[in-house]
Design a protein around this motif. Sequence first.
Motif, PDB file in Angstrom:
ATOM      1  N   SER A  63       0.828  -1.195   0.000  1.00 14.42           N
ATOM      2  CA  SER A  63       0.000   0.000   0.000  1.00 14.42           C
ATOM      3  C   SER A  63       0.870   1.254   0.000  1.00 14.42           C
ATOM      4  CB  SER A  63      -0.908   0.008   1.231  1.00 14.42           C
ATOM      5  OG  SER A  63      -1.599   1.233   1.339  1.00 14.42           O
ATOM      6  N   THR A 122     -12.547   0.649  -7.932  1.00 11.82           N
ATOM      7  CA  THR A 122     -11.459  -0.072  -7.274  1.00 11.82           C
ATOM      8  C   THR A 122     -10.378   0.928  -6.913  1.00 11.82           C
ATOM      9  OG1 THR A 122     -10.207  -0.518  -9.303  1.00 11.82           O
ATOM     10  CG2 THR A 122     -11.951  -2.097  -8.721  1.00 11.82           C
ATOM     11  N   GLU A 123      -9.480   0.523  -6.024  1.00 16.30           N
ATOM     12  CA  GLU A 123      -8.385   1.419  -5.658  1.00 16.30           C
ATOM     13  C   GLU A 123      -7.547   1.769  -6.871  1.00 16.30           C
ATOM     14  OE1 GLU A 123      -6.302   1.289  -2.014  1.00 16.30           O
ATOM     15  OE2 GLU A 123      -7.486  -0.377  -1.223  1.00 16.30           O
ATOM     16  N   GLU A 124      -7.305   0.795  -7.742  1.00 16.87           N
ATOM     17  CA  GLU A 124      -6.459   1.024  -8.916  1.00 16.87           C
ATOM     18  C   GLU A 124      -7.124   1.971  -9.918  1.00 16.87           C
ATOM     19  OE1 GLU A 124      -7.280  -1.938  -7.677  1.00 16.87           O
ATOM     20  OE2 GLU A 124      -5.366  -2.373  -6.685  1.00 16.87           O
ATOM     21  N   MET A 125      -8.475   1.973  -9.958  1.00 16.59           N
ATOM     22  CA  MET A 125      -9.189   2.814 -10.917  1.00 16.59           C
ATOM     23  C   MET A 125      -9.462   4.218 -10.396  1.00 16.59           C
ATOM     24  SD  MET A 125     -11.891   0.158 -12.667  1.00 16.59           S
ATOM     25  CE  MET A 125     -12.476   1.382 -13.851  1.00 16.59           C
ATOM     26  N   ASN A 139      -6.132   7.129 -11.272  1.00 16.02           N
ATOM     27  CA  ASN A 139      -6.533   5.965 -12.057  1.00 16.02           C
ATOM     28  C   ASN A 139      -5.295   5.382 -12.722  1.00 16.02           C
ATOM     29  OD1 ASN A 139      -7.569   4.051 -13.792  1.00 16.02           O
ATOM     30  ND2 ASN A 139      -9.199   5.361 -14.580  1.00 16.02           N
ATOM     31  N   ARG A 140      -4.885   4.212 -12.229  1.00 11.53           N
ATOM     32  CA  ARG A 140      -3.667   3.573 -12.722  1.00 11.53           C
ATOM     33  C   ARG A 140      -3.973   2.386 -13.631  1.00 11.53           C
ATOM     34  NH1 ARG A 140      -1.252   3.434  -6.616  1.00 11.53           N
ATOM     35  NH2 ARG A 140      -3.406   2.784  -6.313  1.00 11.53           N
ATOM     36  N   THR A 141      -5.178   2.380 -14.230  1.00  8.90           N
ATOM     37  CA  THR A 141      -5.577   1.301 -15.139  1.00  8.90           C
ATOM     38  C   THR A 141      -5.769   1.862 -16.539  1.00  8.90           C
ATOM     39  OG1 THR A 141      -7.992   1.544 -14.941  1.00  8.90           O
ATOM     40  CG2 THR A 141      -6.849   0.332 -13.186  1.00  8.90           C
TER      41      THR A 141
END
Length: 311
Positions: A2, A184-187, A237-239
Amino acid sequence: MSDHAPLPWTEQELPRQTRDAARLMADLVTFGYCIIERALEGKTLEAVQKRLVAQAAAERQMHNNKNPANMDPVNQWVGMLLNKGDIFFELVRHPIAMPLVEHLIGADYVISCVDAQIQHPGAGVMPLHTDQWWMPAPEQPGVRPERPADRRRLKNGSLDPTPSTAPIAPIACANVMWMVSDFTEEMGATRVVPRSHLSGRQPDPSVPHKVPSVAAVGPAGTAFVFDARLWHGAYANRTDKARYGITTVGNGPQFRQLENYTRGLRPEVMARTPPEMLRRLGFAVWNGYGHTGNSEEAVTSPGSDVLGELG
């Protein structure tokens, strides 16, 4: 691993997805937010998704207008959704979410906005903020208060989200965030600071955030309702997929709305909107405020129908 500091709450005590009204209301009071399971389902969810994605794509070709709270160049804001598809009226009629807004604000609340906040791939971290930043703080004896019209968004704030022991400004508005796509956390799911709604402070707007927070996550169709004093902000947003969310805000009728429906609601939309919804959109008089010449009208008259010069 994290990239956030250890949280000062246990996972077990934080709000969980539910459709139980009593549990939702208790979470709102205690933590400042609650999470509605399956708020949108089936054909309603599909219709909201289809209409929003198409509208956002078309507007992306026309302009790059920004929500003042999020000037990130990749983030997209789509405003006045009630003009852009009748399906969006389903949100402000929702049988679970809107009673929660009424529970916080009162029976005469008005709709302040129905707009979309979209974290496209590569969108960055939004500063922590509140949606009630404009509310004057309680006046302290012997200290000259800030003038209401001098309030500004995202000023230097606090790193202390703990409940205050001194008087704080009361709640004036509440928000529903609809997860139109998966959050989501990644989005870039919205991050919230539990219990910060009772701090009476505005958060430090530094990016990256300096205050521990939790991600409000859920599958498409989930919604979370929150006290507008809650510290929150969209994350990066890491996607390679866009994160679509819609906010519907309700506030007390004595406060100005974010979206000016009396000026901006398209005539054809207004013509098919029933009086009870027009009143909810601010076309009603409240204790004499907002009238157009007759304070007893249930729905105010347009300028073409009000009295002008006589005699």
